[in-house]
Write a protein that holds these residues in place. Structure first.
Motif, PDB file in Angstrom:
ATOM      1  N   HIS A 247      -4.327   5.599   7.800  1.00 16.02           N
ATOM      2  CA  HIS A 247      -4.985   4.560   8.598  1.00 16.02           C
ATOM      3  C   HIS A 247      -4.392   4.452   9.999  1.00 16.02           C
TER       4      HIS A 247
ATOM      5  N   GLU B 121      -1.369   6.073   2.534  1.00 16.46           N
ATOM      6  CA  GLU B 121      -2.533   5.318   2.996  1.00 16.46           C
ATOM      7  C   GLU B 121      -2.274   4.724   4.387  1.00 16.46           C
TER       8      GLU B 121
ATOM      9  N   SER C  13       0.848  -1.192   0.000  1.00 16.43           N
ATOM     10  CA  SER C  13       0.000   0.000   0.000  1.00 16.43           C
ATOM     11  C   SER C  13       0.882   1.239   0.000  1.00 16.43           C
TER      12      SER C  13
END
Length: 94
Positions: free
Chosen positions: A73, A69, A65
């Motif tokens: 998160h 991101e 990823s």
């Protein structure tokens, strides 16, 4: 040095009663991945290797990823206290 454990204990009751249940699947996946990396760390429960913080780029690479991101998160995990930062910036699991 703590010997490496062959497993990661997860207490289902604690897990299902925690605020992690209100997080997205992606955030919960990041939490589990962080705990796995922290279990293999040189200091159990810390995202570090030989006293240095393991960069989020490493986590992003493992999760395939973008680092942005992963960073996004990570915010809910820090805000609900499941992941904290030491004074020198190393992430850890309280």
């Amino acid at each position: 040095m703590v010997s490496k454990l062959p497993y990661l204990p997860i207490y289902f009751g604690d897990h299902y009663k925690s605020d992690i249940q209100f997080c997205s699947l992606a955030v919960r996946g990041l939490y589990l991945e962080l705990k796995l990396i922290m279990a293999e760390s040189t200091r159990y429960g810390f995202l570090e290797k030989n006293g240095e913080a393991i960069p989020l780029e490493y986590v992003a690479q493992k999760m395939r990823s973008p680092v942005e991101e992963i960073d996004a998160h990570l915010l809910p995990l820090v805000s609900i206290g499941l992941v904290k930062r030491s004074p020198n910036g190393i992430l850890y699991s309280p």
